[in-house]
Scaffold this motif. Sequence first.
Motif, PDB file in Angstrom:
ATOM      1  N   ALA A   7      22.405  -3.443 -29.396  1.00 35.88           N
ATOM      2  CA  ALA A   7      22.120  -2.676 -30.787  1.00 35.88           C
ATOM      3  C   ALA A   7      20.446  -2.161 -30.626  1.00 35.88           C
ATOM      4  O   ALA A   7      20.586  -0.896 -30.905  1.00 35.88           O
ATOM      5  CB  ALA A   7      21.774  -4.164 -31.977  1.00 35.88           C
ATOM      6  N   GLN A   8      19.465  -2.908 -30.156  1.00 39.47           N
ATOM      7  CA  GLN A   8      18.309  -2.257 -30.298  1.00 39.47           C
ATOM      8  C   GLN A   8      17.498  -2.601 -28.686  1.00 39.47           C
ATOM      9  O   GLN A   8      16.310  -2.714 -28.923  1.00 39.47           O
ATOM     10  CB  GLN A   8      17.349  -3.097 -31.494  1.00 39.47           C
ATOM     11  N   ASP A   9      18.168  -2.367 -27.980  1.00 44.47           N
ATOM     12  CA  ASP A   9      17.626  -2.787 -26.582  1.00 44.47           C
ATOM     13  C   ASP A   9      16.758  -1.795 -26.124  1.00 44.47           C
ATOM     14  O   ASP A   9      16.179  -1.980 -25.160  1.00 44.47           O
ATOM     15  CB  ASP A   9      18.710  -3.348 -25.582  1.00 44.47           C
ATOM     16  N   ARG A  49      19.199   7.030 -29.382  1.00 44.32           N
ATOM     17  CA  ARG A  49      18.523   6.702 -30.565  1.00 44.32           C
ATOM     18  C   ARG A  49      19.279   5.568 -31.232  1.00 44.32           C
ATOM     19  O   ARG A  49      18.450   4.777 -31.935  1.00 44.32           O
ATOM     20  CB  ARG A  49      19.023   8.119 -31.256  1.00 44.32           C
ATOM     21  N   ALA A  50      20.520   5.231 -30.958  1.00 47.25           N
ATOM     22  CA  ALA A  50      21.237   4.370 -31.605  1.00 47.25           C
ATOM     23  C   ALA A  50      20.938   3.146 -31.253  1.00 47.25           C
ATOM     24  O   ALA A  50      20.933   1.826 -32.056  1.00 47.25           O
ATOM     25  CB  ALA A  50      22.755   4.415 -31.466  1.00 47.25           C
ATOM     26  N   ARG A  51      20.331   2.990 -29.960  1.00 51.72           N
ATOM     27  CA  ARG A  51      19.767   1.505 -29.495  1.00 51.72           C
ATOM     28  C   ARG A  51      18.230   1.376 -29.877  1.00 51.72           C
ATOM     29  O   ARG A  51      17.606   0.653 -29.131  1.00 51.72           O
ATOM     30  CB  ARG A  51      20.055   1.617 -28.034  1.00 51.72           C
ATOM     31  N   GLY A  52      17.701   2.279 -30.763  1.00 50.42           N
ATOM     32  CA  GLY A  52      16.325   2.088 -31.026  1.00 50.42           C
ATOM     33  C   GLY A  52      15.157   2.948 -30.299  1.00 50.42           C
ATOM     34  O   GLY A  52      14.057   2.691 -30.774  1.00 50.42           O
ATOM     35  N   ALA A  53      15.565   3.740 -29.555  1.00 50.01           N
ATOM     36  CA  ALA A  53      14.542   4.619 -28.686  1.00 50.01           C
ATOM     37  C   ALA A  53      14.213   5.704 -29.638  1.00 50.01           C
ATOM     38  O   ALA A  53      14.882   6.035 -30.337  1.00 50.01           O
ATOM     39  CB  ALA A  53      15.286   4.974 -27.525  1.00 50.01           C
ATOM     40  N   GLY A 211      35.452   7.197 -19.659  1.00 50.22           N
ATOM     41  CA  GLY A 211      35.801   7.243 -21.052  1.00 50.22           C
ATOM     42  C   GLY A 211      35.271   8.477 -21.714  1.00 50.22           C
ATOM     43  O   GLY A 211      34.923   9.649 -21.065  1.00 50.22           O
ATOM     44  N   SER A 212      35.042   8.373 -23.160  1.00 53.35           N
ATOM     45  CA  SER A 212      34.449   9.539 -23.667  1.00 53.35           C
ATOM     46  C   SER A 212      33.108   9.839 -23.284  1.00 53.35           C
ATOM     47  O   SER A 212      32.390   8.630 -22.779  1.00 53.35           O
ATOM     48  CB  SER A 212      34.495   9.093 -25.224  1.00 53.35           C
ATOM     49  N   LYS A 213      32.343  10.730 -23.424  1.00 55.38           N
ATOM     50  CA  LYS A 213      31.123  10.974 -23.044  1.00 55.38           C
ATOM     51  C   LYS A 213      29.936  10.150 -23.925  1.00 55.38           C
ATOM     52  O   LYS A 213      28.985   9.526 -23.204  1.00 55.38           O
ATOM     53  CB  LYS A 213      30.467  12.547 -23.244  1.00 55.38           C
ATOM     54  N   ASP A 214      30.338   9.381 -24.956  1.00 59.14           N
ATOM     55  CA  ASP A 214      29.522   8.357 -25.765  1.00 59.14           C
ATOM     56  C   ASP A 214      29.724   7.189 -24.926  1.00 59.14           C
ATOM     57  O   ASP A 214      28.950   6.348 -24.629  1.00 59.14           O
ATOM     58  CB  ASP A 214      30.164   8.156 -27.260  1.00 59.14           C
ATOM     59  N   VAL A 215      31.070   6.603 -24.479  1.00 59.72           N
ATOM     60  CA  VAL A 215      31.046   5.440 -23.717  1.00 59.72           C
ATOM     61  C   VAL A 215      30.217   5.600 -22.253  1.00 59.72           C
ATOM     62  O   VAL A 215      29.541   4.761 -21.752  1.00 59.72           O
ATOM     63  CB  VAL A 215      32.430   5.267 -23.081  1.00 59.72           C
ATOM     64  N   VAL A 216      30.288   6.853 -21.810  1.00 53.96           N
ATOM     65  CA  VAL A 216      29.715   6.931 -20.506  1.00 53.96           C
ATOM     66  C   VAL A 216      28.156   6.857 -20.642  1.00 53.96           C
ATOM     67  O   VAL A 216      27.412   6.352 -19.851  1.00 53.96           O
ATOM     68  CB  VAL A 216      29.935   8.247 -19.810  1.00 53.96           C
ATOM     69  N   ALA A 217      27.754   7.444 -21.834  1.00 54.57           N
ATOM     70  CA  ALA A 217      26.225   7.451 -22.127  1.00 54.57           C
ATOM     71  C   ALA A 217      26.111   5.946 -22.323  1.00 54.57           C
ATOM     72  O   ALA A 217      24.787   5.646 -21.712  1.00 54.57           O
ATOM     73  CB  ALA A 217      25.934   8.095 -23.387  1.00 54.57           C
ATOM     74  N   ASP A 218      26.535   5.019 -22.997  1.00 57.36           N
ATOM     75  CA  ASP A 218      26.214   3.828 -23.090  1.00 57.36           C
ATOM     76  C   ASP A 218      26.165   2.889 -22.013  1.00 57.36           C
ATOM     77  O   ASP A 218      25.390   2.158 -21.756  1.00 57.36           O
ATOM     78  CB  ASP A 218      26.930   3.249 -24.275  1.00 57.36           C
ATOM     79  N   GLY A 219      27.095   3.245 -21.011  1.00 53.02           N
ATOM     80  CA  GLY A 219      27.398   2.595 -19.774  1.00 53.02           C
ATOM     81  C   GLY A 219      25.967   3.030 -18.941  1.00 53.02           C
ATOM     82  O   GLY A 219      25.578   2.128 -18.069  1.00 53.02           O
ATOM     83  N   LEU A 220      25.575   4.215 -18.849  1.00 52.54           N
ATOM     84  CA  LEU A 220      24.593   4.658 -17.978  1.00 52.54           C
ATOM     85  C   LEU A 220      23.260   4.167 -18.763  1.00 52.54           C
ATOM     86  O   LEU A 220      22.212   3.704 -17.965  1.00 52.54           O
ATOM     87  CB  LEU A 220      24.239   6.305 -18.144  1.00 52.54           C
ATOM     88  N   LEU A 221      23.042   4.081 -19.989  1.00 54.93           N
ATOM     89  CA  LEU A 221      21.639   3.224 -20.737  1.00 54.93           C
ATOM     90  C   LEU A 221      21.980   1.672 -20.339  1.00 54.93           C
ATOM     91  O   LEU A 221      20.801   1.359 -20.164  1.00 54.93           O
ATOM     92  CB  LEU A 221      21.883   3.642 -22.136  1.00 54.93           C
ATOM     93  N   ASP A 222      23.038   1.251 -20.236  1.00 53.48           N
ATOM     94  CA  ASP A 222      23.141  -0.324 -19.910  1.00 53.48           C
ATOM     95  C   ASP A 222      22.387  -0.202 -18.354  1.00 53.48           C
ATOM     96  O   ASP A 222      21.705  -1.088 -18.318  1.00 53.48           O
ATOM     97  CB  ASP A 222      24.561  -0.698 -19.552  1.00 53.48           C
TER      98      ASP A 222
END
Length: 228
Positions: A7-9, A49-53, A211-222
Motif C-alpha cells: 500500500a504505502q511502501d 504514486r499509489a504506493r505513496g511516493a 502482464g499489463s503495464k500496471d502489473v509490470v510497473a508494480d513488479g518492478l517497484l517491488d
Amino acid sequence: GTDPARAQDLAGRHVVVSAGGTREPIDPVRFLGNRSSGRQGLALARAARARGARVTLVAANVTLPDPDGVDVVHVESTAELRDAVHAAAKDADVVVMAAAVADFRPASTAGHKIKKRDDGVVAPIALEANPDVLAELAGELRRPGQVVVGFAAETGDDAGDVLEHGRHKARRKGADLLAVNAVGGGLGFGTADNEVTILDASGDVVGRAAGSKDVVADGLLDAVVHLL
Ligand code: CTP
Ligand code: CA
C-alpha cells in the motif's frame, strides 16, 4: 497496486520516472524520433504514486493525459530530458529511465525548412551521439542510496539472444536494476501487455514481471523497494 502489503511502501520517497521518446530536431518542422507511447512510464508513475511516493514524471512527447497527483515536466529533445531528469534526480530516492532516448541527433539543426532540390540530390544529415542519461546517473552522478533503474527493449540477433544482450547492457550501464523486455513478434511497443526480466548491475536475474503495464510497473517497484 491492489496488494495491501504494498500500500504505502514508497511513502516519503521521491521517485523520478522518464517516459515517452525523445525527438531530435532536423529543421523547424522535422525530427528524428521513435515510436514509444510512454504507456509503461505512465504506469510506473501511477503505481509509484499509489504506493505513496512523490512522483516527478519527465514526459518526452507523450500525448496521453498527465496522471493525477504527479508533477509532470514535458520535454522534446534528449538535451531537455537530460536537464529535467538531472534536476529532479538531485533529491530523488529512485530514478527510472523508461523513456526511449534517441541515441543520435543531427549535428546541427537548420534554422529554416530544408528544401528539396530540382536535381534530386539529397544532402546527408550528419549525426552525433547523445549523452547516455542512464549511464551518467549510474556513474559520475551517482548519489548514495539512490536506486537507478533502466529499461532495455531487445531483440535476439546473431550476436546473442534477448537475455544475453540484456546481461551485457546491465553490466555496461551499471544501473542497479535493468528491466529487459523482448520486442518484435507483438511484444513491447504499442501493445497492452508486457513482460520483463529484471537484472541487477552484474546481469543476474533478480525478478520477472508479466502482464499489463500496471502489473509490470508494480513488479518492478517491488524490486526497487527491496533495494531501498
Ligand atoms: N538511455 C539513456 N540515454 C541514452 C540512451 C539510452 O538514458 N542516450 C537509457 C534508456 O532510457 C533505457 C536504457 O538507457 O533506460 C537502455 O536504453 P537502450 O536504448 O536499450 O540502450 P543503449 O545503451 O542505447 O543501447 P542500444 O540502443 O545500442 O541497444
Ligand atoms: Ca538506444
